[in-house]
Design a protein around this motif. Sequence first.
Motif, PDB file in Angstrom:
ATOM      1  N   VAL A   1       0.756  -0.250   0.178  1.00  0.00           N
ATOM      2  CA  VAL A   1      -0.272  -0.180   0.099  1.00  0.00           C
ATOM      3  C   VAL A   1       0.834   1.172  -0.176  1.00  0.00           C
ATOM      4  O   VAL A   1       0.472   2.049  -0.790  1.00  0.00           O
ATOM      5  CB  VAL A   1      -1.214   0.460   1.062  1.00  0.00           C
ATOM      6  CG1 VAL A   1      -1.771   1.414   1.002  1.00  0.00           C
ATOM      7  CG2 VAL A   1      -1.953  -0.922   1.517  1.00  0.00           C
ATOM      8  N   PHE A   2       2.196   0.938   0.890  1.00  0.00           N
ATOM      9  CA  PHE A   2       2.556   2.508   0.697  1.00  0.00           C
ATOM     10  C   PHE A   2       3.760   2.987  -0.110  1.00  0.00           C
ATOM     11  O   PHE A   2       3.495   3.542  -0.778  1.00  0.00           O
ATOM     12  CB  PHE A   2       3.279   2.071   1.853  1.00  0.00           C
ATOM     13  CG  PHE A   2       4.579   4.097   2.039  1.00  0.00           C
ATOM     14  CD1 PHE A   2       3.521   4.510   2.834  1.00  0.00           C
ATOM     15  CD2 PHE A   2       5.871   3.626   1.761  1.00  0.00           C
ATOM     16  CE1 PHE A   2       4.515   6.328   2.781  1.00  0.00           C
ATOM     17  CE2 PHE A   2       6.218   5.009   1.698  1.00  0.00           C
ATOM     18  CZ  PHE A   2       5.996   6.214   2.046  1.00  0.00           C
ATOM     19  N   LYS A   3       4.241   1.361  -1.088  1.00  0.00           N
ATOM     20  CA  LYS A   3       4.711   1.825  -2.097  1.00  0.00           C
ATOM     21  C   LYS A   3       4.419   2.011  -3.049  1.00  0.00           C
ATOM     22  O   LYS A   3       4.600   3.094  -3.934  1.00  0.00           O
ATOM     23  CB  LYS A   3       6.044  -0.555  -2.328  1.00  0.00           C
ATOM     24  CG  LYS A   3       6.863   0.036  -3.006  1.00  0.00           C
ATOM     25  CD  LYS A   3       7.488   1.284  -3.214  1.00  0.00           C
ATOM     26  CE  LYS A   3       8.932   1.003  -3.974  1.00  0.00           C
ATOM     27  NZ  LYS A   3       8.862   0.185  -5.431  1.00  0.00           N
ATOM     28  N   ASN A   4       3.310   1.539  -3.141  1.00  0.00           N
ATOM     29  CA  ASN A   4       2.482   1.923  -4.247  1.00  0.00           C
ATOM     30  C   ASN A   4       2.474   3.539  -4.867  1.00  0.00           C
ATOM     31  O   ASN A   4       1.669   4.249  -5.710  1.00  0.00           O
ATOM     32  CB  ASN A   4       0.704   1.143  -4.287  1.00  0.00           C
ATOM     33  CG  ASN A   4       0.210   1.390  -5.516  1.00  0.00           C
ATOM     34  OD1 ASN A   4       0.230   1.064  -6.717  1.00  0.00           O
ATOM     35  ND2 ASN A   4      -0.803   2.188  -5.479  1.00  0.00           N
ATOM     36  N   GLN A   5       2.106   3.744  -3.651  1.00  0.00           N
ATOM     37  CA  GLN A   5       2.088   5.490  -3.737  1.00  0.00           C
ATOM     38  C   GLN A   5       3.419   6.000  -3.932  1.00  0.00           C
ATOM     39  O   GLN A   5       3.529   6.888  -5.021  1.00  0.00           O
ATOM     40  CB  GLN A   5       1.750   6.089  -1.853  1.00  0.00           C
ATOM     41  CG  GLN A   5       0.568   5.848  -1.739  1.00  0.00           C
ATOM     42  CD  GLN A   5       0.081   6.005  -0.229  1.00  0.00           C
ATOM     43  OE1 GLN A   5       0.053   7.311   0.463  1.00  0.00           O
ATOM     44  NE2 GLN A   5       0.404   4.998   1.019  1.00  0.00           N
ATOM     45  N   ILE A   6       4.155   5.659  -3.264  1.00  0.00           N
ATOM     46  CA  ILE A   6       5.819   6.023  -4.115  1.00  0.00           C
ATOM     47  C   ILE A   6       6.007   5.813  -5.244  1.00  0.00           C
ATOM     48  O   ILE A   6       6.417   7.005  -5.840  1.00  0.00           O
ATOM     49  CB  ILE A   6       6.624   5.745  -3.336  1.00  0.00           C
ATOM     50  CG1 ILE A   6       6.621   5.905  -2.013  1.00  0.00           C
ATOM     51  CG2 ILE A   6       8.678   6.532  -3.306  1.00  0.00           C
ATOM     52  CD1 ILE A   6       6.231   7.588  -1.801  1.00  0.00           C
ATOM     53  N   ASP A   7       5.670   5.010  -5.864  1.00  0.00           N
ATOM     54  CA  ASP A   7       5.345   4.369  -7.567  1.00  0.00           C
ATOM     55  C   ASP A   7       4.621   4.824  -8.329  1.00  0.00           C
ATOM     56  O   ASP A   7       5.236   5.142  -9.203  1.00  0.00           O
ATOM     57  CB  ASP A   7       5.160   2.968  -7.795  1.00  0.00           C
ATOM     58  CG  ASP A   7       6.242   1.832  -7.175  1.00  0.00           C
ATOM     59  OD1 ASP A   7       7.265   2.542  -6.985  1.00  0.00           O
ATOM     60  OD2 ASP A   7       5.904   1.015  -6.690  1.00  0.00           O
ATOM     61  N   TRP A   8       3.532   6.120  -7.891  1.00  0.00           N
ATOM     62  CA  TRP A   8       3.158   6.173  -8.646  1.00  0.00           C
ATOM     63  C   TRP A   8       3.306   8.032  -8.177  1.00  0.00           C
ATOM     64  O   TRP A   8       2.554   9.031  -9.507  1.00  0.00           O
ATOM     65  CB  TRP A   8       1.712   6.690  -7.969  1.00  0.00           C
ATOM     66  CG  TRP A   8       0.270   5.696  -8.668  1.00  0.00           C
ATOM     67  CD1 TRP A   8      -0.692   4.964  -7.759  1.00  0.00           C
ATOM     68  CD2 TRP A   8       0.383   5.754  -9.837  1.00  0.00           C
ATOM     69  NE1 TRP A   8      -0.839   4.167  -8.737  1.00  0.00           N
ATOM     70  CE2 TRP A   8      -1.145   4.438  -9.774  1.00  0.00           C
ATOM     71  CE3 TRP A   8       0.632   6.782 -11.222  1.00  0.00           C
ATOM     72  CZ2 TRP A   8      -1.408   3.887 -11.393  1.00  0.00           C
ATOM     73  CZ3 TRP A   8       0.174   5.819 -12.439  1.00  0.00           C
ATOM     74  CH2 TRP A   8      -1.038   4.865 -12.439  1.00  0.00           C
ATOM     75  N   ILE A   9       4.342   8.424  -8.136  1.00  0.00           N
ATOM     76  CA  ILE A   9       4.836  10.330  -7.946  1.00  0.00           C
ATOM     77  C   ILE A   9       6.292   9.588  -8.944  1.00  0.00           C
ATOM     78  O   ILE A   9       7.115   9.115  -7.990  1.00  0.00           O
ATOM     79  CB  ILE A   9       5.403  10.468  -6.980  1.00  0.00           C
ATOM     80  CG1 ILE A   9       3.936  10.265  -6.102  1.00  0.00           C
ATOM     81  CG2 ILE A   9       5.999  11.861  -6.934  1.00  0.00           C
ATOM     82  CD1 ILE A   9       4.074  10.725  -4.122  1.00  0.00           C
ATOM     83  N   PRO A  10       6.386  10.353 -10.044  1.00  0.00           N
ATOM     84  CA  PRO A  10       7.877  10.024 -10.265  1.00  0.00           C
ATOM     85  C   PRO A  10       9.188  11.722  -9.702  1.00  0.00           C
ATOM     86  O   PRO A  10       7.619  12.286  -9.226  1.00  0.00           O
ATOM     87  CB  PRO A  10       6.786  10.805 -11.945  1.00  0.00           C
ATOM     88  CG  PRO A  10       5.584  11.877 -11.992  1.00  0.00           C
ATOM     89  CD  PRO A  10       5.384  10.930 -10.735  1.00  0.00           C
ATOM     90  N   LEU A  11       9.830  10.638 -10.685  1.00  0.00           N
ATOM     91  CA  LEU A  11      11.574  11.834 -10.369  1.00  0.00           C
ATOM     92  C   LEU A  11      11.130  13.016 -10.947  1.00  0.00           C
ATOM     93  O   LEU A  11      11.017  14.344 -10.418  1.00  0.00           O
ATOM     94  CB  LEU A  11      12.536  11.147 -10.770  1.00  0.00           C
ATOM     95  CG  LEU A  11      13.137  10.484  -9.877  1.00  0.00           C
ATOM     96  CD1 LEU A  11      13.931   9.545 -10.079  1.00  0.00           C
ATOM     97  CD2 LEU A  11      12.757  10.871  -8.455  1.00  0.00           C
ATOM     98  N   GLU A  12      10.135  13.485 -12.291  1.00  0.00           N
ATOM     99  CA  GLU A  12       9.570  14.780 -13.345  1.00  0.00           C
ATOM    100  C   GLU A  12       8.600  14.733 -13.872  1.00  0.00           C
ATOM    101  O   GLU A  12       8.142  13.525 -13.967  1.00  0.00           O
ATOM    102  CB  GLU A  12      10.887  14.589 -14.330  1.00  0.00           C
ATOM    103  CG  GLU A  12      12.037  14.720 -13.837  1.00  0.00           C
ATOM    104  CD  GLU A  12      13.619  14.866 -14.822  1.00  0.00           C
ATOM    105  OE1 GLU A  12      13.260  15.583 -16.199  1.00  0.00           O
ATOM    106  OE2 GLU A  12      14.453  15.213 -14.427  1.00  0.00           O
ATOM    107  N   LEU A  13       7.776  15.760 -13.802  1.00  0.00           N
ATOM    108  CA  LEU A  13       6.836  15.598 -14.562  1.00  0.00           C
ATOM    109  C   LEU A  13       6.582  16.976 -15.450  1.00  0.00           C
ATOM    110  O   LEU A  13       6.414  18.761 -15.153  1.00  0.00           O
ATOM    111  CB  LEU A  13       5.278  16.276 -13.190  1.00  0.00           C
ATOM    112  CG  LEU A  13       4.619  14.561 -12.738  1.00  0.00           C
ATOM    113  CD1 LEU A  13       3.375  15.544 -11.639  1.00  0.00           C
ATOM    114  CD2 LEU A  13       3.929  14.136 -13.940  1.00  0.00           C
TER     115      LEU A  13
END
Length: 236
Positions: free
Chosen positions: A116-128
Amino acid sequence: MHLLTDSSLPAAVPELLDTPTMDKLSPPAPFDHPPRILLLYGSLRERSFSRFLTYEAARILNHFGAETRIFDPAGLPMAGSVPDSHPKVVELRELSMWSEGQVWCSPERHGAVTAVFKNQIDWIPLELGAMRPTQGRTLAVMQVCGGSQSFNTVNTLRLLGRWMRMFTIPNQSSVAKAYQEFDDAGRMKASPYYDRLVDVMEELFKFTLLLRGRTDYLTDRYSERKEKAAVDVQRL
Protein backbone atom coordinates in the motif's frame (compact mmCIF):
# COMPACT_ATOMS: atom_id res chain seq x y z
CA MET A 1 53.13 11.61 -0.90
CA HIS A 2 51.96 12.81 -4.30
CA LEU A 3 51.51 16.54 -4.92
CA LEU A 4 49.01 17.68 -7.51
CA THR A 5 50.64 20.33 -9.65
CA ASP A 6 48.02 20.48 -12.41
CA SER A 7 44.57 21.65 -11.28
CA SER A 8 42.94 21.51 -14.71
CA LEU A 9 39.85 19.37 -15.27
CA PRO A 10 40.14 18.13 -18.86
CA ALA A 11 36.94 16.08 -18.72
CA ALA A 12 34.81 18.92 -17.35
CA VAL A 13 33.24 21.86 -19.14
CA PRO A 14 34.73 24.87 -17.29
CA GLU A 15 31.88 27.28 -17.97
CA LEU A 16 29.40 24.83 -16.45
CA LEU A 17 31.36 24.39 -13.22
CA ASP A 18 29.78 26.34 -10.38
CA THR A 19 32.07 26.47 -7.37
CA PRO A 20 29.89 26.40 -4.21
CA THR A 21 30.54 29.61 -2.27
CA MET A 22 28.62 31.38 0.47
CA ASP A 23 27.93 34.42 -1.72
CA LYS A 24 25.79 32.24 -3.99
CA LEU A 25 23.60 31.11 -1.11
CA SER A 26 20.37 33.05 -1.17
CA PRO A 27 18.95 34.36 2.12
CA PRO A 28 16.17 32.34 3.70
CA ALA A 29 12.81 32.80 2.01
CA PRO A 30 10.34 34.91 3.99
CA PHE A 31 7.93 33.12 6.29
CA ASP A 32 4.95 34.15 4.16
CA HIS A 33 3.05 30.89 4.57
CA PRO A 34 3.12 27.94 6.98
CA PRO A 35 5.36 24.98 6.10
CA ARG A 36 3.36 22.68 3.84
CA ILE A 37 3.66 19.06 4.92
CA LEU A 38 2.18 16.03 3.12
CA LEU A 39 1.74 12.87 5.17
CA LEU A 40 1.47 9.35 3.68
CA TYR A 41 0.66 6.11 5.49
CA GLY A 42 0.69 2.50 4.38
CA SER A 43 -2.36 0.55 5.54
CA LEU A 44 -6.02 0.21 4.57
CA ARG A 45 -7.14 -1.50 7.78
CA GLU A 46 -10.04 -0.01 9.70
CA ARG A 47 -7.86 0.13 12.82
CA SER A 48 -4.61 1.15 11.14
CA PHE A 49 -1.81 2.04 13.52
CA SER A 50 0.26 3.64 10.76
CA ARG A 51 -2.73 5.91 10.09
CA PHE A 52 -3.11 6.65 13.80
CA LEU A 53 0.60 7.54 14.06
CA THR A 54 0.33 9.71 10.94
CA TYR A 55 -2.65 11.63 12.31
CA GLU A 56 -0.81 12.12 15.60
CA ALA A 57 2.17 13.50 13.67
CA ALA A 58 -0.13 15.88 11.80
CA ARG A 59 -1.58 17.18 15.09
CA ILE A 60 1.92 17.95 16.35
CA LEU A 61 2.89 19.68 13.10
CA ASN A 62 -0.31 21.73 13.21
CA HIS A 63 0.57 22.78 16.75
CA PHE A 64 3.95 24.02 15.49
CA GLY A 65 2.16 26.04 12.81
CA ALA A 66 2.46 23.81 9.74
CA GLU A 67 -0.28 23.26 7.20
CA THR A 68 -0.78 19.51 6.79
CA ARG A 69 -2.57 17.33 4.31
CA ILE A 70 -2.96 13.57 4.60
CA PHE A 71 -3.43 11.41 1.51
CA ASP A 72 -5.90 8.53 1.85
CA PRO A 73 -4.49 5.59 -0.15
CA ALA A 74 -7.87 3.83 -0.36
CA GLY A 75 -8.92 3.62 -4.00
CA LEU A 76 -5.46 4.27 -5.45
CA PRO A 77 -4.99 1.67 -8.23
CA MET A 78 -1.82 -0.33 -8.63
CA ALA A 79 0.90 1.66 -10.34
CA GLY A 80 0.71 1.31 -14.11
CA SER A 81 -2.75 -0.28 -14.13
CA VAL A 82 -4.64 2.89 -15.08
CA PRO A 83 -3.78 6.13 -16.91
CA ASP A 84 -2.07 8.95 -15.02
CA SER A 85 -5.31 10.91 -15.32
CA HIS A 86 -7.00 8.74 -12.66
CA PRO A 87 -8.40 11.09 -9.95
CA LYS A 88 -6.48 9.47 -7.09
CA VAL A 89 -3.21 9.63 -9.04
CA VAL A 90 -3.79 13.28 -9.90
CA GLU A 91 -4.62 14.04 -6.25
CA LEU A 92 -1.45 12.36 -4.96
CA ARG A 93 0.82 14.08 -7.46
CA GLU A 94 -0.72 17.49 -6.86
CA LEU A 95 -0.27 17.06 -3.11
CA SER A 96 3.38 16.14 -3.60
CA MET A 97 3.90 19.21 -5.78
CA TRP A 98 2.18 21.35 -3.13
CA SER A 99 4.36 20.09 -0.28
CA GLU A 100 7.60 21.52 1.07
CA GLY A 101 8.13 18.50 3.31
CA GLN A 102 6.68 15.05 3.74
CA VAL A 103 6.14 12.40 6.42
CA TRP A 104 6.15 8.74 5.39
CA CYS A 105 4.80 6.08 7.73
CA SER A 106 4.45 2.38 6.97
CA PRO A 107 3.83 -0.78 8.95
CA GLU A 108 6.57 -3.37 8.71
CA ARG A 109 5.37 -6.29 6.60
CA HIS A 110 7.77 -9.20 6.07
CA GLY A 111 10.67 -6.95 7.03
CA ALA A 112 9.82 -4.19 4.55
CA VAL A 113 7.31 -1.50 3.65
CA THR A 114 3.79 -2.53 2.69
CA ALA A 115 2.54 -2.70 -0.89
CA VAL A 116 0.00 0.00 0.00
CA PHE A 117 2.79 2.42 0.86
CA LYS A 118 5.16 1.50 -1.96
CA ASN A 119 2.34 1.88 -4.47
CA GLN A 120 1.99 5.54 -3.51
CA ILE A 121 5.68 6.21 -4.09
CA ASP A 122 5.58 4.31 -7.40
CA TRP A 123 2.88 6.70 -8.64
CA ILE A 124 5.06 9.77 -7.95
CA PRO A 125 7.53 10.31 -10.81
CA LEU A 126 10.89 12.01 -10.40
CA GLU A 127 9.85 14.48 -13.07
CA LEU A 128 6.56 15.88 -14.35
CA GLY A 129 7.60 17.94 -17.33
CA ALA A 130 9.85 20.63 -15.89
CA MET A 131 8.52 20.03 -12.35
CA ARG A 132 9.89 17.60 -9.77
CA PRO A 133 7.30 16.46 -7.21
CA THR A 134 9.79 15.31 -4.56
CA GLN A 135 13.23 16.78 -5.24
CA GLY A 136 14.37 19.15 -2.51
CA ARG A 137 11.54 18.34 -0.11
CA THR A 138 12.34 17.48 3.47
CA LEU A 139 11.30 14.04 4.69
CA ALA A 140 10.66 12.33 8.03
CA VAL A 141 10.28 8.53 8.15
CA MET A 142 8.30 6.45 10.63
CA GLN A 143 7.17 2.87 11.08
CA VAL A 144 4.91 0.83 13.32
CA CYS A 145 5.73 -2.70 14.40
CA GLY A 146 3.44 -5.52 15.50
CA GLY A 147 6.15 -6.98 17.71
CA SER A 148 9.53 -5.86 19.00
CA GLN A 149 11.11 -2.69 17.69
CA SER A 150 12.64 -2.89 14.24
CA PHE A 151 14.23 -0.40 11.85
CA ASN A 152 13.91 -2.34 8.59
CA THR A 153 11.08 -0.18 7.30
CA VAL A 154 12.54 3.21 8.18
CA ASN A 155 15.79 2.10 6.54
CA THR A 156 13.87 1.22 3.38
CA LEU A 157 12.02 4.54 3.54
CA ARG A 158 15.36 6.34 3.76
CA LEU A 159 16.52 4.51 0.66
CA LEU A 160 13.33 5.55 -1.17
CA GLY A 161 13.73 9.12 0.02
CA ARG A 162 17.28 9.27 -1.32
CA TRP A 163 16.10 7.85 -4.64
CA MET A 164 13.38 10.50 -4.78
CA ARG A 165 16.04 13.19 -4.13
CA MET A 166 14.63 14.29 -0.81
CA PHE A 167 16.40 15.61 2.30
CA THR A 168 15.65 12.98 4.94
CA ILE A 169 16.14 14.31 8.47
CA PRO A 170 18.41 12.38 10.87
CA ASN A 171 15.74 11.54 13.47
CA GLN A 172 13.08 8.87 12.94
CA SER A 173 10.27 7.05 14.74
CA SER A 174 9.78 3.31 15.16
CA VAL A 175 6.91 2.27 17.43
CA ALA A 176 7.08 -1.29 18.77
CA LYS A 177 3.94 -3.26 19.67
CA ALA A 178 1.88 -0.44 18.25
CA TYR A 179 -1.38 -2.07 19.38
CA GLN A 180 -0.40 -1.15 22.97
CA GLU A 181 0.40 2.49 22.19
CA PHE A 182 -3.02 3.79 21.08
CA ASP A 183 -6.32 4.07 22.91
CA ASP A 184 -9.71 3.01 21.58
CA ALA A 185 -10.15 6.37 19.86
CA GLY A 186 -6.86 5.98 18.01
CA ARG A 187 -5.00 8.59 20.06
CA MET A 188 -1.42 7.85 21.05
CA LYS A 189 -0.77 7.30 24.73
CA ALA A 190 1.88 9.23 26.64
CA SER A 191 5.15 7.30 26.39
CA PRO A 192 8.77 7.61 25.25
CA TYR A 193 7.47 6.68 21.76
CA TYR A 194 5.23 9.75 21.79
CA ASP A 195 8.12 11.92 22.99
CA ARG A 196 10.24 10.65 20.11
CA LEU A 197 7.41 11.44 17.68
CA VAL A 198 7.37 15.04 18.92
CA ASP A 199 11.15 15.20 18.50
CA VAL A 200 10.91 13.97 14.90
CA MET A 201 8.17 16.38 13.90
CA GLU A 202 9.98 19.30 15.56
CA GLU A 203 13.13 18.43 13.63
CA LEU A 204 11.22 18.14 10.35
CA PHE A 205 9.61 21.54 10.96
CA LYS A 206 13.01 23.14 11.62
CA PHE A 207 14.71 21.57 8.59
CA THR A 208 11.83 22.63 6.36
CA LEU A 209 12.23 26.24 7.47
CA LEU A 210 16.03 26.12 7.14
CA LEU A 211 15.83 24.84 3.55
CA ARG A 212 13.01 27.13 2.48
CA GLY A 213 14.06 29.07 -0.61
CA ARG A 214 17.40 27.26 -0.84
CA THR A 215 16.53 23.89 -2.34
CA ASP A 216 17.22 25.05 -5.90
CA TYR A 217 20.77 25.93 -4.85
CA LEU A 218 21.27 22.60 -3.09
CA THR A 219 19.85 20.48 -5.91
CA ASP A 220 21.61 22.29 -8.79
CA ARG A 221 23.93 19.63 -10.31
CA TYR A 222 26.82 19.93 -12.74
CA SER A 223 25.81 16.76 -14.59
CA GLU A 224 22.31 18.12 -15.19
CA ARG A 225 23.61 21.52 -16.32
CA LYS A 226 25.87 19.69 -18.77
CA GLU A 227 22.97 17.57 -20.07
CA LYS A 228 20.77 20.65 -20.49
CA ALA A 229 23.54 22.50 -22.34
CA ALA A 230 23.90 19.58 -24.77
CA VAL A 231 20.14 19.60 -25.44
CA ASP A 232 20.20 23.34 -26.01
CA VAL A 233 23.01 22.94 -28.54
CA GLN A 234 21.03 20.31 -30.45
CA ARG A 235 18.07 22.65 -30.66
CA LEU A 236 20.14 25.39 -32.30
